[in-house]
Design an enzyme around this catalytic site. Structure first.
Site, mmCIF file in Angstrom:
data_model
loop_
_atom_site.group_PDB
_atom_site.id
_atom_site.type_symbol
_atom_site.label_atom_id
_atom_site.label_comp_id
_atom_site.label_asym_id
_atom_site.label_seq_id
_atom_site.Cartn_x
_atom_site.Cartn_y
_atom_site.Cartn_z
ATOM 1 N N ALA A 67 0.838 -1.201 0.000
ATOM 2 C CA ALA A 67 0.000 0.000 0.000
ATOM 3 C C ALA A 67 0.875 1.254 0.000
ATOM 4 O O ALA A 67 1.845 1.351 0.754
ATOM 5 C CB ALA A 67 -0.911 -0.003 1.228
ATOM 6 N N HIS A 68 0.519 2.221 -0.855
ATOM 7 C CA HIS A 68 1.271 3.466 -0.932
ATOM 8 C C HIS A 68 0.498 4.470 -1.768
ATOM 9 O O HIS A 68 -0.478 4.141 -2.425
ATOM 10 C CB HIS A 68 2.650 3.232 -1.550
ATOM 11 N N ALA A 69 0.967 5.710 -1.741
ATOM 12 C CA ALA A 69 0.447 6.763 -2.609
ATOM 13 C C ALA A 69 1.619 7.680 -2.933
ATOM 14 O O ALA A 69 2.754 7.428 -2.507
ATOM 15 C CB ALA A 69 -0.675 7.530 -1.913
#
Length: 283
Positions: A67-69
């Site tokens: 998960a990341h942005a």
């Protein structure tokens, strides 16, 4: 370089977390980033929006979601969190569901954490280490396996400030065949292969690392440059690349860019990447 133990404090590891769906699983990983002072709640919302907009491409290996942005004001410092789920959760990925491990990354820039991604990919690609992580009974055991440090040091390390990047990484597994002749070059130019994800700073780095491992084993490292990038930049750079390697979701987003787009299901499997590279160069 900042060590992986500084990016992943002990307090950012949780085991047997209950999550009814993928969004709650990502939120659990984001909550740990918040509690350790790595990011704000806004970054958790950005990670969830990333999946909603780009699809479950963050599920880059069987059972594993990264998960990341993008870097944003919601990121306070570069750091990671680790959530092992009590029950597997469906993210909607065609081949890598269900997910049992969610690792989240919050980064202040696109480059400081690249070595850390390599280290993490190498660990998760090793069957023995991956099995030990799945069977670990405490956060201290996970921390020791991830960092290579004695578990007794974990609590002290967790008290230190989290910053930027770690050590060397890749991935792997799968049978490899004899290397092929290197690609022909006009005027001595190196070939470029793009590894692409939605933001260019998370999953694409895992794939870049694995591809570079294969190129090194083939003896092609001096002939091919691998660049991790995002979907928007990839469209602009496609004409200069020999090929683009990415997930099925991102391939559909890219569409026809005038350059071969090859889909990789398991971003940490050198065997699969070896096969894709042979198909690309017809060797």
């Amino acid at each position: 370089m900042v060590a992986l133990k500084e990016l992943l404090p002990l307090d950012a590891i949780r085991l047997d977390v209950s999550a009814p769906n993928w969004a709650k699983a990502v939120r659990a990983s984001g909550d740990l980033l918040v509690s350790t002072g790595t990011a704000t709640d806004g970054y958790t919302a950005e990670m969830i929006a990333n999946v909603a907009e780009n699809g479950p491409y963050i599920v880059l290996a069987p059972g594993f979601a990264f998960a990341h942005a993008r870097p944003s004001p919601a990121v306070l410092r570069t750091g990671m969190s680790w959530v092992r789920l009590a029950e597997p959760v469906e993210f909607g990925h065609e081949t890598n569901d269900p997910v049992t491990l969610v690792v989240a990354l919050a980064a202040t820039d696109s480059g400081s954490h690249t070595d850390a991604m390599a280290t993490l990919a190498r660990l998760l690609a090793d069957p023995e280490t991956s099995r030990a992580l799945a069977e670990a009974r405490t956060p201290e055991e996970v921390w020791a396996l991830v960092t290579g440090e004695d578990a007794a040091q974990a609590r002290n390390a967790a008290a230190t400030a989290v910053t930027a990047a770690p050590a060397e990484t890749p991935a792997a597994g799968g049978a490899e065949r004899e290397a092929a002749d290197p690609p022909a070059r006009s005027g001595g130019d190196r070939h470029t292969i793009l590894t692409v994800c939605g933001n260019g700073l998370g999953t694409s780095l895992f794939l870049k690392n694995t591809l570079e491992q294969v190129l090194e084993r083939w003896g092609w490292s001096s002939f091919v440059t691998v660049e991790a990038t995002d979907t928007i930049s990839a469209k602009g750079k496609a004409s200069e690349a020999a090929a683009i390697l990415t997930s099925g979701e991102i391939a559909r987003t890219l569409g026809d860019v005038g350059t071969p787009v090859r889909v990789v299901e398991n971003f940490t499997d050198t065997g699969e990447v070896d096969r894709v590279l042979r198909e690309t160069y017809e060797v």
